[in-house]
Design an enzyme around this catalytic site. Structure first.
Site, PDB file in Angstrom:
ATOM      1  N   ARG A 112       0.886  -1.148  -0.291  1.00 19.35           N
ATOM      2  CA  ARG A 112      -0.060   0.098   0.018  1.00 19.35           C
ATOM      3  C   ARG A 112       1.009   1.198   0.452  1.00 19.35           C
ATOM      4  O   ARG A 112       0.420   2.104  -0.594  1.00 19.35           O
ATOM      5  CB  ARG A 112      -0.964   0.428   1.333  1.00 19.35           C
ATOM      6  CG  ARG A 112      -1.741   1.572   1.442  1.00 19.35           C
ATOM      7  CD  ARG A 112      -3.003   0.676   2.535  1.00 19.35           C
ATOM      8  NE  ARG A 112      -3.062   2.022   3.164  1.00 19.35           N
ATOM      9  CZ  ARG A 112      -4.597   2.009   2.354  1.00 19.35           C
ATOM     10  NH1 ARG A 112      -4.909   1.908   1.360  1.00 19.35           N
ATOM     11  NH2 ARG A 112      -5.033   3.501   2.603  1.00 19.35           N
TER      12      ARG A 112
ATOM     13  N   ILE B 213      -6.657   9.202  -1.289  1.00 12.33           N
ATOM     14  CA  ILE B 213      -6.257   7.090  -1.909  1.00 12.33           C
ATOM     15  C   ILE B 213      -7.679   6.631  -0.246  1.00 12.33           C
ATOM     16  O   ILE B 213      -7.667   7.234   0.999  1.00 12.33           O
ATOM     17  CB  ILE B 213      -5.103   7.088  -1.232  1.00 12.33           C
ATOM     18  CG1 ILE B 213      -4.674   5.315  -1.142  1.00 12.33           C
ATOM     19  CG2 ILE B 213      -4.740   7.272   0.872  1.00 12.33           C
ATOM     20  CD1 ILE B 213      -4.091   4.552  -0.889  1.00 12.33           C
ATOM     21  N   SER B 214      -7.984   5.917  -0.641  1.00 16.50           N
ATOM     22  CA  SER B 214     -10.095   5.911   0.352  1.00 16.50           C
ATOM     23  C   SER B 214      -8.531   4.514   1.400  1.00 16.50           C
ATOM     24  O   SER B 214      -7.826   3.764   1.289  1.00 16.50           O
ATOM     25  CB  SER B 214      -9.919   4.709  -0.390  1.00 16.50           C
ATOM     26  OG  SER B 214     -10.967   5.256  -1.363  1.00 16.50           O
ATOM     27  N   GLN B 215      -9.360   4.349   2.359  1.00 19.38           N
ATOM     28  CA  GLN B 215      -9.058   4.083   4.049  1.00 19.38           C
ATOM     29  C   GLN B 215      -8.726   2.884   3.393  1.00 19.38           C
ATOM     30  O   GLN B 215     -10.511   1.882   2.622  1.00 19.38           O
ATOM     31  CB  GLN B 215      -9.726   4.411   5.325  1.00 19.38           C
ATOM     32  CG  GLN B 215     -11.447   3.957   4.935  1.00 19.38           C
ATOM     33  CD  GLN B 215     -11.962   4.172   6.282  1.00 19.38           C
ATOM     34  OE1 GLN B 215     -12.884   5.011   6.373  1.00 19.38           O
ATOM     35  NE2 GLN B 215     -11.810   3.665   7.002  1.00 19.38           N
TER      36      GLN B 215
END
Ligand code: SAM
Length: 217
Positions: A37, A63-65
């Site tokens: 990530r 960026i999404s969690q």
């Protein structure tokens, strides 16, 4: 680039934010353990890359969690043979997770700089089953459809008709639907030509889906 760094951070992320919060699909969990990530973020954010919150990726986007990535991916119910369309490539992290779980991933991003950056990361990591284009994703990508799964990683006022039309029978559209500040994570399952079943997976908060069948800029 540090290819294999941060594996203990990924394990902690998965234990604390993915498994502990109810994600059960082992394939999704394994993909999140595997995909680095941190490499989808600027180096300055690497120490925070595994916290359970969104982070900036430039161009006023995020960026999404990790939990939301897992929740949306699990909702697609992928087995490995699917053709999947993603709207909103962003950092490319969600795309990379999908590439581990489906046969072929098509992804559309409206901001050229983000698409270019993600493409470079996929090349470096040798994720070869991803094709990206720069376009308005609310119109889908008819040429490669119909899709077994469509995932939209930005908030829409309603499910775009073009995306519902491009779902295969039995296919699933996962999309945040609501107003500009709060949405529900919705799943639309195509049961027949004109018949869709819908499920609500709870509240979420995304940046706006901007386009012909989304919000105006
Ligand atoms: N999954 C991504 C990630 O984790 O990095 C999420 C990125 S962000 C929450 C949403 C993305 O959707 C942004 O990159 C934005 O530019 C893109 N977007 C918004 N409207 C779009 C549209 N109509 N077509 C394609 N991309 C769009």
């Amino acid at each position: 680039m540090i290819r294999n760094g941060y594996s203990s951070n990924r394990q902690q992320m998965v234990d604390a934010h993915i498994i502990a919060r109810g994600i059960k699909d082992r394939r999704v969990i394994n993909a999140m353990l595997e995909v680095p990530r941190h490499l989808f973020l600027d180096e300055a954010f690497w120490p925070q890359a595994h916290d359970d919150n969104p982070l900036p990726i430039g161009e006023k986007q995020t960026i999404s969690q990790p939990y939301i990535v897992a929740l949306m991916t699990e909702a697609l119910e992928l087995k490995g043979t699917e053709r999947v369309l993603e709207i909103g490539t962003g950092s490319g992290y969600q795309t990379a997770i999908l590439s581990k779980l489906a046969e072929q991933v098509y992804s559309i991003e409206r901001i050229p700089g983000l698409a270019k950056r993600s493409r470079k990361i996929f090349d470096t990591l040798k994720y070869t089953n991803i094709v990206i284009t720069i376009n308005d994703g609310t119109l889908g990508w008819r040429e490669h459809g119909p899709y077994d799964g469509i995932i939209v990683t930005a908030a829409a006022p309603r499910p775009p008709k073009a995306l519902l039309d491009q779902l295969a029978r039995g296919g699933r559209l996962v999309i945040p639907v609501g107003d500009e500040t709060l949405q529900d994570l919705m799943v639309y399952i195509r049961e027949d030509d004109d018949q869709f079943r819908e499920e609500n997976r709870g509240g979420c908060r995304f940046v706006k889906l901007i386009g012909d069948q989304g919000w105006k800029e």
